[in-house]
Design a protein around this motif. Structure first.
Motif, mmCIF file in Angstrom:
data_model
loop_
_atom_site.group_PDB
_atom_site.id
_atom_site.type_symbol
_atom_site.label_atom_id
_atom_site.label_comp_id
_atom_site.label_asym_id
_atom_site.label_seq_id
_atom_site.Cartn_x
_atom_site.Cartn_y
_atom_site.Cartn_z
ATOM 1 N N ALA A 127 3.292 -7.424 11.950
ATOM 2 C CA ALA A 127 2.228 -8.375 11.619
ATOM 3 C C ALA A 127 1.555 -8.011 10.295
ATOM 4 O O ALA A 127 1.238 -8.887 9.480
ATOM 5 N N VAL A 128 1.336 -6.718 10.088
ATOM 6 C CA VAL A 128 0.700 -6.267 8.846
ATOM 7 C C VAL A 128 1.621 -6.530 7.663
ATOM 8 O O VAL A 128 1.179 -7.011 6.608
ATOM 9 N N THR A 130 6.768 -0.151 1.158
ATOM 10 C CA THR A 130 5.687 0.847 1.228
ATOM 11 C C THR A 130 5.048 0.842 2.608
ATOM 12 O O THR A 130 4.782 1.897 3.194
ATOM 13 N N LEU A 131 4.799 -0.369 3.126
ATOM 14 C CA LEU A 131 4.198 -0.485 4.456
ATOM 15 C C LEU A 131 5.160 -0.010 5.536
ATOM 16 O O LEU A 131 4.745 0.656 6.502
ATOM 17 N N LEU A 176 -9.348 -3.796 -1.849
ATOM 18 C CA LEU A 176 -9.438 -4.683 -0.688
ATOM 19 C C LEU A 176 -8.190 -4.541 0.177
ATOM 20 O O LEU A 176 -7.106 -4.269 -0.344
ATOM 21 N N PRO A 177 -8.317 -4.712 1.483
ATOM 22 C CA PRO A 177 -7.151 -4.523 2.361
ATOM 23 C C PRO A 177 -6.094 -5.593 2.185
ATOM 24 O O PRO A 177 -6.388 -6.707 1.731
ATOM 25 N N SER A 222 1.733 -10.429 7.030
ATOM 26 C CA SER A 222 0.483 -10.984 6.511
ATOM 27 C C SER A 222 0.217 -10.517 5.085
ATOM 28 O O SER A 222 -0.247 -11.299 4.245
ATOM 29 N N THR A 223 0.533 -9.260 4.791
ATOM 30 C CA THR A 223 0.292 -8.736 3.452
ATOM 31 C C THR A 223 1.205 -9.394 2.427
ATOM 32 O O THR A 223 0.765 -9.807 1.348
ATOM 33 N N THR A 224 2.479 -9.495 2.756
ATOM 34 C CA THR A 224 3.404 -10.136 1.811
ATOM 35 C C THR A 224 3.109 -11.626 1.663
ATOM 36 O O THR A 224 3.330 -12.194 0.588
ATOM 37 N N LEU A 225 2.585 -12.248 2.712
ATOM 38 C CA LEU A 225 2.189 -13.654 2.611
ATOM 39 C C LEU A 225 1.082 -13.820 1.586
ATOM 40 O O LEU A 225 1.130 -14.712 0.727
#
Length: 243
Positions: free
Chosen positions: A74-75, A65-66, A209-210, A78-81
């Motif tokens: 980086a996004v 999706t991202l 939330l982001p 970090s999101t999957t982390l």
């Protein structure tokens, strides 16, 4: 107790058998992922490679999706982390049972650890039958889920190239159904039920939330409530025994 060849084979097959209902729930989930990844611009090789090397359904969905939205590396990372931080909780729960294994075993089992595998494996470790081959049960369930995910990712890739807009078929409900099937059998007392309700409510309240961090907030809230209620129940039992 020694771990004979017959014991290893029995545990391996039992692990695959016990995870079978969850495999069925993951099938439409994997098909949908394969289709959406192609729609997002990934090639067949990239899609299959992600399933082979990442092997984390929710994280894979968020990642594509991202990527489709042109998010930076980086996004995505970090999101999957954040989404996969729940595996730290699974690992902490299983660590006492696998710490005696050689590192080659622990590395493989850690890679193959999924929500579904944890759901059946922790029940196997909870059975105190003296077996020294329970890690083979873990291996059987993990391998079955891994093979299932790869096969039906491929089906999704091939099917999605021929049938557009698979999301309209409601296959995304499979993820919800699978997690319900994982959670409900573990709700055996008030602390676990309260933890699930608080985590679910918190997840809904923090869904905006982001970076999908609402999942982490919900997990922490559920853990805190569960631990507090467990301690309260333990203190009450201790007090009653002292009288």
């Amino acid at each position: 107790m020694s771990c004979s060849r017959d014991s290893r084979t029995r545990e391996l097959l039992d692990g695959a058998r016990h995870i079978l209902p969850l495999l069925l729930g993951a099938i439409p989930f994997a098909i949908l992922f394969g289709s959406l990844a192609i729609d997002a611009g990934l090639t067949t090789a990239q899609t299959l490679g992600m399933s082979l090397l990442v092997f984390a359904g929710a994280a894979q969905f968020v990642a594509i999706t991202l990527l489709a939205g042109s998010a930076g590396a980086a996004v995505v990372l970090s999101t999957t982390l954040v989404i996969n931080l729940r595996h730290l909780l699974y690992s902490a729960a299983l660590q006492p049972h696998v710490r005696h294994l050689p590192s080659r075993w622990r590395v493989l089992l850690a890679f193959w650890l999924t929500d579904e595998a944890y759901a059946v494996v922790q029940q196997r470790y909870a059975r105190d039958d003296g077996s020294s081959c329970k890690h083979w049960f873990y291996l059987g369930s993990a391998l079955a889920m891994y093979a299932n995910w790869q096969l039906f990712t491929l089906v999704g890739v091939l099917f999605g190239q021929r049938v557009p807009n698979l999301t309209a078929w409601g296959l995304d409900f499979a993820m919800l159904a699978t997690f319900i099937g994982i959670v409900v059998p573990t709700l055996r007392n008030r602390p676990s039920l309260a933890a699930a309700l608080v985590a679910g409510g918190t997840a809904l309240a923090s869904r905006d939330l982001p970076f999908q961090s609402g999942m982490l907030v919900a997990a922490v809230a559920g853990i805190v409530v569960g631990v507090l209620l467990e301690r309260r129940a333990g203190n009450r039992l201790t007090g009653e025994a002292a009288r």
